[in-house]
Design a protein around this motif. Structure first.
Motif, PDB file in Angstrom:
ATOM      1  N   VAL A 989      45.813 -11.666  29.259  1.00  0.00           N
ATOM      2  CA  VAL A 989      44.848 -10.612  29.575  1.00  0.00           C
ATOM      3  C   VAL A 989      44.402 -10.642  31.022  1.00  0.00           C
ATOM      4  O   VAL A 989      43.732  -9.702  31.482  1.00  0.00           O
ATOM      5  CB  VAL A 989      43.621 -10.704  28.644  1.00  0.00           C
ATOM      6  CG1 VAL A 989      44.028 -10.512  27.213  1.00  0.00           C
ATOM      7  CG2 VAL A 989      42.883 -12.029  28.832  1.00  0.00           C
ATOM      8  N   LEU A1000      45.242  -7.775  23.654  1.00  0.00           N
ATOM      9  CA  LEU A1000      43.878  -7.340  23.931  1.00  0.00           C
ATOM     10  C   LEU A1000      43.036  -7.310  22.656  1.00  0.00           C
ATOM     11  O   LEU A1000      41.859  -7.702  22.657  1.00  0.00           O
ATOM     12  CB  LEU A1000      43.890  -5.951  24.575  1.00  0.00           C
ATOM     13  CG  LEU A1000      44.446  -5.864  26.002  1.00  0.00           C
ATOM     14  CD1 LEU A1000      44.411  -4.436  26.498  1.00  0.00           C
ATOM     15  CD2 LEU A1000      43.661  -6.765  26.947  1.00  0.00           C
ATOM     16  N   TRP A1003      42.165 -10.861  21.833  1.00  0.00           N
ATOM     17  CA  TRP A1003      41.146 -11.391  22.752  1.00  0.00           C
ATOM     18  C   TRP A1003      39.757 -10.897  22.364  1.00  0.00           C
ATOM     19  O   TRP A1003      38.781 -11.655  22.407  1.00  0.00           O
ATOM     20  CB  TRP A1003      41.482 -10.979  24.180  1.00  0.00           C
ATOM     21  CG  TRP A1003      40.485 -11.449  25.184  1.00  0.00           C
ATOM     22  CD1 TRP A1003      39.511 -10.713  25.770  1.00  0.00           C
ATOM     23  CD2 TRP A1003      40.330 -12.774  25.703  1.00  0.00           C
ATOM     24  NE1 TRP A1003      38.772 -11.464  26.629  1.00  0.00           N
ATOM     25  CE2 TRP A1003      39.252 -12.753  26.625  1.00  0.00           C
ATOM     26  CE3 TRP A1003      41.011 -13.982  25.499  1.00  0.00           C
ATOM     27  CZ2 TRP A1003      38.838 -13.881  27.306  1.00  0.00           C
ATOM     28  CZ3 TRP A1003      40.605 -15.103  26.198  1.00  0.00           C
ATOM     29  CH2 TRP A1003      39.534 -15.058  27.078  1.00  0.00           C
ATOM     30  N   TRP A1004      39.660  -9.633  21.982  1.00  0.00           N
ATOM     31  CA  TRP A1004      38.386  -9.078  21.526  1.00  0.00           C
ATOM     32  C   TRP A1004      37.867  -9.873  20.324  1.00  0.00           C
ATOM     33  O   TRP A1004      36.717 -10.326  20.311  1.00  0.00           O
ATOM     34  CB  TRP A1004      38.591  -7.597  21.193  1.00  0.00           C
ATOM     35  CG  TRP A1004      37.544  -6.991  20.309  1.00  0.00           C
ATOM     36  CD1 TRP A1004      36.236  -7.301  20.257  1.00  0.00           C
ATOM     37  CD2 TRP A1004      37.749  -5.964  19.336  1.00  0.00           C
ATOM     38  NE1 TRP A1004      35.585  -6.524  19.324  1.00  0.00           N
ATOM     39  CE2 TRP A1004      36.490  -5.694  18.742  1.00  0.00           C
ATOM     40  CE3 TRP A1004      38.852  -5.234  18.928  1.00  0.00           C
ATOM     41  CZ2 TRP A1004      36.339  -4.734  17.743  1.00  0.00           C
ATOM     42  CZ3 TRP A1004      38.690  -4.266  17.950  1.00  0.00           C
ATOM     43  CH2 TRP A1004      37.456  -4.035  17.358  1.00  0.00           C
ATOM     44  N   LEU A1007      36.788 -13.493  21.242  1.00  0.00           N
ATOM     45  CA  LEU A1007      35.444 -13.622  21.805  1.00  0.00           C
ATOM     46  C   LEU A1007      34.390 -13.641  20.700  1.00  0.00           C
ATOM     47  O   LEU A1007      33.414 -14.406  20.756  1.00  0.00           O
ATOM     48  CB  LEU A1007      35.173 -12.459  22.771  1.00  0.00           C
ATOM     49  CG  LEU A1007      35.990 -12.436  24.070  1.00  0.00           C
ATOM     50  CD1 LEU A1007      35.660 -11.178  24.869  1.00  0.00           C
ATOM     51  CD2 LEU A1007      35.740 -13.673  24.910  1.00  0.00           C
ATOM     52  N   THR A1020      33.544 -18.460  30.034  1.00  0.00           N
ATOM     53  CA  THR A1020      34.484 -17.408  29.620  1.00  0.00           C
ATOM     54  C   THR A1020      34.553 -16.343  30.705  1.00  0.00           C
ATOM     55  O   THR A1020      33.520 -15.811  31.132  1.00  0.00           O
ATOM     56  CB  THR A1020      34.020 -16.780  28.305  1.00  0.00           C
ATOM     57  OG1 THR A1020      33.867 -17.817  27.329  1.00  0.00           O
ATOM     58  CG2 THR A1020      35.035 -15.759  27.816  1.00  0.00           C
ATOM     59  N   ALA A1024      36.874  -7.292  31.345  1.00  0.00           N
ATOM     60  CA  ALA A1024      36.831  -5.881  30.945  1.00  0.00           C
ATOM     61  C   ALA A1024      36.916  -4.949  32.145  1.00  0.00           C
ATOM     62  O   ALA A1024      37.593  -3.914  32.097  1.00  0.00           O
ATOM     63  CB  ALA A1024      35.558  -5.596  30.149  1.00  0.00           C
ATOM     64  N   ALA A1046      40.440  -1.305  22.466  1.00  0.00           N
ATOM     65  CA  ALA A1046      40.332  -2.750  22.653  1.00  0.00           C
ATOM     66  C   ALA A1046      39.590  -3.081  23.943  1.00  0.00           C
ATOM     67  O   ALA A1046      38.755  -4.005  23.976  1.00  0.00           O
ATOM     68  CB  ALA A1046      41.722  -3.372  22.667  1.00  0.00           C
ATOM     69  N   THR A1047      39.842  -2.338  25.006  1.00  0.00           N
ATOM     70  CA  THR A1047      39.148  -2.586  26.271  1.00  0.00           C
ATOM     71  C   THR A1047      37.653  -2.310  26.139  1.00  0.00           C
ATOM     72  O   THR A1047      36.821  -3.075  26.632  1.00  0.00           O
ATOM     73  CB  THR A1047      39.752  -1.699  27.375  1.00  0.00           C
ATOM     74  OG1 THR A1047      41.161  -1.955  27.467  1.00  0.00           O
ATOM     75  CG2 THR A1047      39.098  -1.984  28.710  1.00  0.00           C
ATOM     76  N   ILE A1050      36.096  -5.130  24.163  1.00  0.00           N
ATOM     77  CA  ILE A1050      35.948  -6.333  25.001  1.00  0.00           C
ATOM     78  C   ILE A1050      34.723  -6.203  25.903  1.00  0.00           C
ATOM     79  O   ILE A1050      33.946  -7.153  26.079  1.00  0.00           O
ATOM     80  CB  ILE A1050      37.231  -6.569  25.817  1.00  0.00           C
ATOM     81  CG1 ILE A1050      38.383  -6.974  24.886  1.00  0.00           C
ATOM     82  CG2 ILE A1050      37.021  -7.630  26.882  1.00  0.00           C
ATOM     83  CD1 ILE A1050      39.733  -7.036  25.579  1.00  0.00           C
ATOM     84  N   GLU A1053      31.708  -6.810  23.839  1.00  0.00           N
ATOM     85  CA  GLU A1053      31.595  -8.208  23.435  1.00  0.00           C
ATOM     86  C   GLU A1053      31.173  -9.076  24.607  1.00  0.00           C
ATOM     87  O   GLU A1053      30.486 -10.101  24.424  1.00  0.00           O
ATOM     88  CB  GLU A1053      32.939  -8.680  22.871  1.00  0.00           C
ATOM     89  CG  GLU A1053      32.898 -10.019  22.161  1.00  0.00           C
ATOM     90  CD  GLU A1053      32.026 -10.002  20.921  1.00  0.00           C
ATOM     91  OE1 GLU A1053      31.328 -11.012  20.674  1.00  0.00           O
ATOM     92  OE2 GLU A1053      32.020  -8.975  20.209  1.00  0.00           O
ATOM     93  N   GLU A1054      31.544  -8.701  25.829  1.00  0.00           N
ATOM     94  CA  GLU A1054      31.165  -9.487  27.005  1.00  0.00           C
ATOM     95  C   GLU A1054      29.681  -9.383  27.320  1.00  0.00           C
ATOM     96  O   GLU A1054      29.177 -10.123  28.172  1.00  0.00           O
ATOM     97  CB  GLU A1054      31.993  -9.025  28.210  1.00  0.00           C
ATOM     98  CG  GLU A1054      33.456  -9.482  28.143  1.00  0.00           C
ATOM     99  CD  GLU A1054      34.235  -9.025  29.355  1.00  0.00           C
ATOM    100  OE1 GLU A1054      33.688  -8.217  30.152  1.00  0.00           O
ATOM    101  OE2 GLU A1054      35.395  -9.456  29.517  1.00  0.00           O
TER     102      GLU A1054
END
Length: 1401
Positions: A989, A1000, A1003-1004, A1007, A1020, A1024, A1046-1047, A1050, A1053-1054
């Protein structure tokens, strides 16, 4: 004294100016002399006049009094004087003149209307000749013309110059534009020239209204511009400009003065001659617009009838209307004269049918207008004459148009075509079955005869039509054509039968039956005499049964066709309307006829046994069998006839003959099945014959008509199968043997989709037993061994064996499978899945393999989700599916999605079992699964299927379960798993090409897993922003749709990580959603990701996102599409708000409502209005207790803006906005009555406006009158597209809500038992009259009306208003009403009183 101005550098070479004194005035005079010099350029060598003028204008240091006026006057004068020059030297086509004129008139600081010198200048120099010459040059010249800039200049000065123009000059301008438009299409016309054209057309139409020389304009238009107008009208454009061009021509041709002159013979002849001359050279441009012109003429006659015919003192009521109709029919006769001069083609008959449609729709034919009726009779006679000729030429398109014209003539007046049945029906017998207009014509005939109760005459005429068939070389072709014709089409036959049953009078029943049977007997006698004559010519010793000759075969064809039509009539005779004696007489007549027809069975079967070509005999038997079957099975006739044992024996013998027609074979089998059902025939041989036919190879080419069957056994097989399934399947189930049932199950499978089949227990049990038997070898397969070795040995099963079996299993309802059968088939489906998947591991899957896997896994999925079977093989099968994803995901998308769904289901069961600490086997199963995921994610070259499975696993774990539900051992395994996943996915990623959707997505979820496991997430990385940057810089075609969601997920989630600038990060999330939402296909996935993440956001982050959305809604730079997305985002966030965010939600809602009220874009844009109302409606419905008084006030203000009148309107009425407004009002009335009480006047205002929207424009209104009504309607309502009865029904439901007792929904009223339900009826009683007055005004408005359907649906709401208002308020309202409104109110109140419950039972 003024300062001396130095000479401009670009004017130094102008003689006179360069050598003059330094006086400014002298320089100005020299410039004027140069422009007015007789030669151009004034001095050789030197610049041209236009160059001199341009240089003088561009140089601001060159001072000259009235410089703009001087240059503009010179340019306009030059354009006017030199307009007739050659195009190469014509200033009208020189762009330099138009550029300078635009600079002088338009590109200045002052508005054009503020130039005081311009109007006197335009009064001196006429602009109309310039416009005519310029437009003419544009249409004629091959040189490029400066259309855009010239049109801008002329459009700018046109409104100032047009008051001085005469009607003749404006007509010339309009004619020039018509010539231009006729030579170019709309795509070639510049926008600016179209704007100039609209100015000219509006000016001409306005001048025409007040012109005193309309007759002169009419004559000039016909002589000079009629052809161009027709050619432009024939283009069929529906644009606003095109409608204006057309309307201007209509107003010229059909104004009051021209219509008066039309009554004079010479004026009508002039128009007719002009049309004939144009039609002789260009018939297409006359034919295409002719119906439209005719309709406009009819409407003009109706509109001006009082002025045209209402002047005499002897006029009676309705006479003006009759005279207007007569004049319109005279114009129809003129159109018919034009059509008669054009060669007969499809387009001619289409136009004629369209003209007749207008005559019918406008009701133009009067009973007293005999001359017009004669014209229509001539049209009908010509249509019938052409119909037969065109059918012989096989011109189907022309025949369709002729039949359409005949249909319209029949609808106008049936008597316009004398003896229509005897003239048209014989022609239609030979018509092809593909004629759509034939069925409409026959339906129109039936409609007339049912209304006049003359169905007996129609039935006899339709039967006689078959007897008039002419002889031909190929009798069989005649039989096939007539059998497929419109007179025997199944839709028409059903309509005929229904009409006979419902509209044949009791006095006509017996006579009709006698005439039908007499017709059949006559044909049989004719055939018998022909046969006897043919055999009598031979010597007695050589006499034998032979097939009749061709002419006698034609008689049999007639008999067969008449019998088919007669059966449809006799089987639906309305015997229930007769007395018992009369019923018995009719039954006896029919039974006697059937007995006589059956006497021909013996001779017919003997002729067939001689193996002769007895086609005539065979169709005789077909007709008799079909006729007898139809009448015997008719319940209304209740006939009891025995066919006889000898005849049954001959029927079996005939079936074994190979040369009989397929049609006869089907009729014999059907008759034998009838005999079996009545117990007069053995069961077994009949079913054996039927099954023998079905067992042959089947063909899908049969169209369904028995007459189309040939000797091909495959078509006969399909026909017998259809016969058995359609009627006789319950009989087969009851009386067939077990062997016959088993044979039927093997033969066909399409009946498995019929619910009736699964209710027949013997058939069902036999089928399931065969399935169990066929799949029993799968029990020998060791699943554990195959899944362990990941290889399948060769088995006796092939895909072709399993494919039909599991196709049938999928068609089997789950309720029909016992628990034992379901478990057994489930295990066998797992085994079949294993041998198909692993057996083809080394080779590519074929389409048959993939389809079989879809069947298998769909059955496994249904069994898992719908039954309570415990599956001990869930873990191994789960790993098997994950391994197979890599080999099947790219081959079949349906199989891939089905497999992923199965994986998700099995994973959920595995995780649920682990959370319950049931036993060590489940724990071991989870351990094996985690090891598989480690091996899959540890290798960078691992297949994507393993990563996708890991993402599913992590998503299910974090979204559906809590950390505390699992044992320490499982938690340790999960920590190891996340470390390996983190190490494997992070490089993917963070690379430049890291837009892989699987990575991706994982990864989401990773997290979320790290947060779920309470892992240290301080280090981490934030990816994004970089992902979004790479995503937006890439081409949309190269990016998978899953990447967008997915982006965004993410980025959301960040927010749980250590973000340095959270406000900026929240703005980034909103911006990312806006950018990604442009991809329409990805919007649903984006909404799903946002909705899921929004519920778990922190209060501060949620508040920040809503603030960012509110700031975006206030931004005046954002386009409408972005605002739509922001409103949608706001609705999503409010609907999925986290806990403890009530004040945040209330604040944001108040901000949104304030923006909606203050910004006009949310009212001017229909899409934004609808989206904003949807947000308010959803918020009010979801959170009624959170609504505040300020929210209601803002909502009323926004609704008021939405319902306010507007001078501009959308192209189509948005009924969705109407429904949303009602939804908003209804929600607050039902759930927050306490907040509505202080705003009852606003409620009454809103309901008042909603009722006014239900109005529809009255027909034939002028533009001014239409605008008077439309200006009172909101922007999103188009007066020409009124709302429907469905909206009226919704409004009535809202009005009845006012009287409905409800409980207020507030945070302090959680205990509903202590609350008292109440309604708004009493407080709203003082405002109900205002709402009701809108309905009364709408019904009494001469410019509009309310349709009956809308009034009917609105009645319950009006009655509720009457109930609320009471008699005292009603009396107060009656005082303020006029006479028309009072009468409407009295009628409404009477209807209310009639339906009101008074408490007497």
């Amino acid at each position: 004294m003024p300062s001396i101005v130095p000479l401009p550098s670009d004017l130094q070479n102008i003689p006179g100016i360069a050598t003059s004194s330094s006086s400014t005035t002298q320089n100005a005079l020299d410039l004027v002399r140069a422009l007015k010099a007789p030669a151009d350029p004034p001095h050789l060598p030197g610049p041209t006049k236009i160059q001199i003028a341009q240089a003088a204008w561009n140089n601001n240091s060159f001072y000259m009094p009235n410089k703009a006026e001087t240059i503009a006057e010179w340019i306009l004068t030059r354009l006017l004087k030199d307009k007739t020059k050659d195009p190469k030297t014509n200033p009208l086509l020189d762009i330099q003149y138009w550029i300078l004129l635009e600079d002088v008139l338009i590109k200045t600081d002052a508005r054009i209307r503020d130039k005081a010198w311009l109007i006197p200048l335009l009064n001196r120099i006429p602009i109309a000749p310039i416009v005519v010459s310029f437009v003419s040059l544009c249409s004629q010249s091959a040189m490029p013309a400066p259309e855009a800039i010239a049109s801008r200049c002329l459009s700018a000065i046109w409104p100032l110059a047009v008051p001085k123009f005469s009607s003749e000059a404006l007509l010339e301008c309009y004619g020039a534009l018509l010539d231009y438009a006729a030579t170019r299409n709309a795509a070639q016309t510049s926008e600016n020239l179209a704007s100039l054209g609209s100015h000219v057309v509006r000016s001409y139409r306005s001048s025409l209204v007040n012109a005193s020389n309309k007759k002169k304009l009419y004559t000039s238009f016909i002589q000079n511009h009629l052809q161009s107008w027709l050619e432009y009208t024939a283009s069929g454009l529906d644009l606003a400009d095109s409608l204006g061009y057309y309307a201007a021509g209509i107003e010229t041709l059909f104004n009051v003065d021209s219509l008066r002159s039309f009554q004079e013979q010479h004026a009508a002849n002039a128009f007719e001659k002009a049309l004939l001359i144009i039609a002789s050279a260009r018939p297409d441009i006359v034919l295409e617009p002719l119906p439209r012109v005719f309709r406009s003429h009819s409407q003009a006659q109706t509109r001006h009838r009082a002025a045209l015919y209402g002047q005499g003192s002897k006029q009676t009521a309705g006479s003006t209307t009759e005279q207007a109709r007569s004049a319109s029919m005279m114009f129809f006769a003129l159109c018919e004269t034009i059509l008669s001069q054009v060669p007969e083609t499809e387009s001619v008959w289409k136009v004629r049918a369209a003209l007749l449609l207008i005559v019918d729709q406008e009701g133009l034919l009067s009973r007293s207008d005999e001359s017009s009726a004669n014209v229509l009779r001539c049209v009908g006679d010509g249509a019938i004459g052409s119909l037969g000729a065109q059918l012989q030429l096989e011109n189907q398109e022309v025949v369709e148009s002729i039949l359409a014209a005949l249909t319209m003539l029949t609808r106008i007046d049936y008597d316009l075509i004398p003896f229509a049945l005897n003239r048209v029906l014989p022609i239609l017998v030979k018509a092809p079955s593909t004629l759509k207009s034939a069925s409409k014509y026959l339906q129109q005939l039936l409609e007339y005869h049912t209304k006049t109760r003359t169905m007996d005459a129609y039935v006899i005429s339709s039967l006689q039509a078959f007897t008039l068939l002419p002889s031909a070389n190929n009798i069989r072709v005649i039989y096939t054509t007539a059998s497929a014709g419109p007179l025997l089409h199944h839709v028409y036959m059903e309509l005929l039968s229904r009409s006979v049953r419902n509209y044949l009078t009791p006095g006509q029943v017996l006579e009709t039956a006698q005439n039908i049977i007499q017709q059949l007997v006559i044909l049989l006698d004719e055939w018998r005499h022909a046969q006897d004559g043919s055999t009598a010519e031979r010597p007695q010793k050589k006499r034998r049964l032979e097939s009749p000759p061709e002419y006698s075969s034609l008689t049999m064809v007639k008999f067969t066709l008449v019998a088919s039509s007669a059966a449809a009539v006799l089987s639906y005779l309305p015997l229930h309307s007769l007395l018992p004696d009369a019923q018995q007489e009719v039954r006896g007549l029919i039974q006697e006829a059937l007995t006589g027809f059956a006497s021909h069975f013996k001779a017919g079967f003997k002729a067939i046994e001689k193996k002769q070509d007895a086609w005539g005999w065979q169709i005789l038997l077909v007709a008799v069998f079909r006729f007898r079957y139809t009448l015997v099975t008719a319940s209304i006739l209740d006939l009891h006839l025995e066919i006889g044992e000898k005849t049954v024996s001959r029927m079996f013998s005939c079936l074994k003959t190979e040369h009989i027609t397929s049609e006869l074979r089907i009729e014999i089998i059907r008759s034998l099945l009838l005999e079996v059902s009545q117990g007069r025939c053995d069961v077994a041989p009949v079913f054996d014959e039927a099954l023998a036919c079905i067992a042959r190879e089947q063909s899908a080419d049969w169209t369904g008509g028995l007459y189309t069957l040939d000797t091909d056994d495959r078509q006969v097989s399909v026909a017998v199968l259809h016969l058995l399934c359609d009627k006789w399947l319950p009989l087969f189930h009851q009386m067939a043997s077990d062997e016959q049932i088993a044979l039927l199950i093997k033969i066909f499978q399409q009946i498995l989709r019929d619910a009736q089949f699964w209710e027949l227990n013997r058939l069902r049990d036999t089928l399931l037993a065969q399935i169990i038997e066929k799949t029993s070898p799968l029990d020998q397969i060791n699943l554990a061994k195959i899944w362990t070795q990941k290889a399948a040995a060769r088995h006796a099963f092939y895909v072709s064996d399993l494919f039909p079996i599991f196709e049938v299993i999928l068609s089997t309802p789950q309720e029909c499978l016992s628990r034992e059968t379901r478990n057994s088939l489930f295990q066998r489906a797992l085994a079949a899945d294993a041998i198909v998947t692993l057996g083809s591991k080394d080779s590519a899957f074929s389409d048959e393999h993939l389809t079989l896997l879809v069947y298998l896994r769909e059955f496994i999925r249904r069994t898992i989700t719908q039954s309570s079977v415990e599956h001990t093989v869930a873990g191994p099968y789960l790993f098997h599916l994950i391994d197979s994803l890599s080999s099947t995901s790219d081959s079949n998308s349906q199989l891939a999605s089905l497999t992923l769904e199965l994986v998700r289901t099995l994973m959920s069961s595995v995780i649920s079992a682990a959370s319950k600490h049931k036993d060590t086997d489940i724990e071991t199963l989870i351990q094996r699964f985690l090891e598989t995921l480690r091996s899959a994610t540890g290798d960078r070259s691992s297949p994507k299927s393993h990563l996708a499975a890991a993402a599913i696993f992590v998503n299910l774990l974090t979204s559906e379960h809590k950390f505390s539900h699992f044992t320490d051992t499982v938690i340790e395994h999960l920590r190891d798993l996340q470390e390996q996943l983190y190490a494997a996915i992070l490089p993917q990623v963070t690379t430049q090409d890291g837009l892989e959707p699987v990575a991706l997505g994982l990864w989401w979820h990773l997290l979320a897993l790290r947060r779920w496991l309470n892992v240290d997430i301080s280090r981490t990385p934030l990816v994004a922003t970089k992902l979004a940057s790479r995503l937006l810089s890439s081409s949309a075609e190269t990016v998978a749709l899953e990447v967008y969601s997915a982006t965004l997920a993410i980025a959301l989630e960040e927010l749980y990580l250590d973000v340095p600038d959270r406000s900026r990060r929240l703005d980034f999330v909103v911006a990312a959603y806006l950018s990604f939402s442009r991809i329409v296909e990805a919007k649903d996935a984006l909404d799903e990701a946002l909705s899921k993440a929004s519920k778990s956001l922190q209060v501060e982050d949620f508040d920040g996102m809503l603030d960012a959305v509110a700031d975006g809604l206030k931004d005046e730079i954002l386009p409408a599409e972005a605002l739509l997305t922001l409103i949608h985002l706001s609705s999503l966030l409010l609907h999925n708000s986290p806990e403890g965010t009530l004040k945040v939600v209330q604040k944001h809602t108040a901000q949104c409502l304030t923006v909606f009220v203050n910004r006009s874009v949310f009212v001017n844009s229909t899409s934004l209005t609808l989206k904003a109302l949807e947000l308010v409606s959803r918020y009010f419905s979801d959170r009624p207790s959170a609504i505040r008084s300020t929210d209601v006030a803002s909502a009323w203000s926004f609704i008021g803006h939405c319902l306010a009148g507007s001078p501009t309107h959308s192209e189509k009425t948005s009924t969705a906005i109407f429904q949303e407004v009602i939804s908003v009002i209804g929600t607050v009335v039902r759930l927050r009555r306490d907040l509505v009480l202080p705003t009852l006047p606003l409620l009454g205002f809103g309901l008042h406006k909603l009722i006014l929207i239900l109005r529809t424009l009255s027909p034939n209104l002028g533009a001014t009158q239409s605008k008077m009504v439309s200006d009172t309607l909101p922007r999103w309502v188009n007066a020409t597209d009124p709302v429907t009865a469905e909206e009226s029904k919704s409004l009535a439901r809202l009005l009845t809500t006012i009287t409905t007792k409800t409980i207020v929904r507030t945070h302090t009223s959680s205990n509903t038992e202590t609350q008292k339900a109440d309604s708004l009826a009493r407080p709203f009683s003082k405002h109900a009259d205002h709402v009701l007055s809108a309905y009364l005004a709408a019904l009494n408005d001469p410019l509009c009306h309310v349709s009956s359907a809308i009034r009917k649906e609105l009645e319950p709401g009006l009655f509720a208003l009457c109930e609320v208002m009471g008699e005292q308020n009603r009396d107060a309202l009656m005082v303020a009403l006029d006479s028309g409104e009072k009468s409407v109110m009295k009628g409404l109140w009477r209807a209310y009183e009639k339906q009101r419950y008074v408490g007497k039972g």
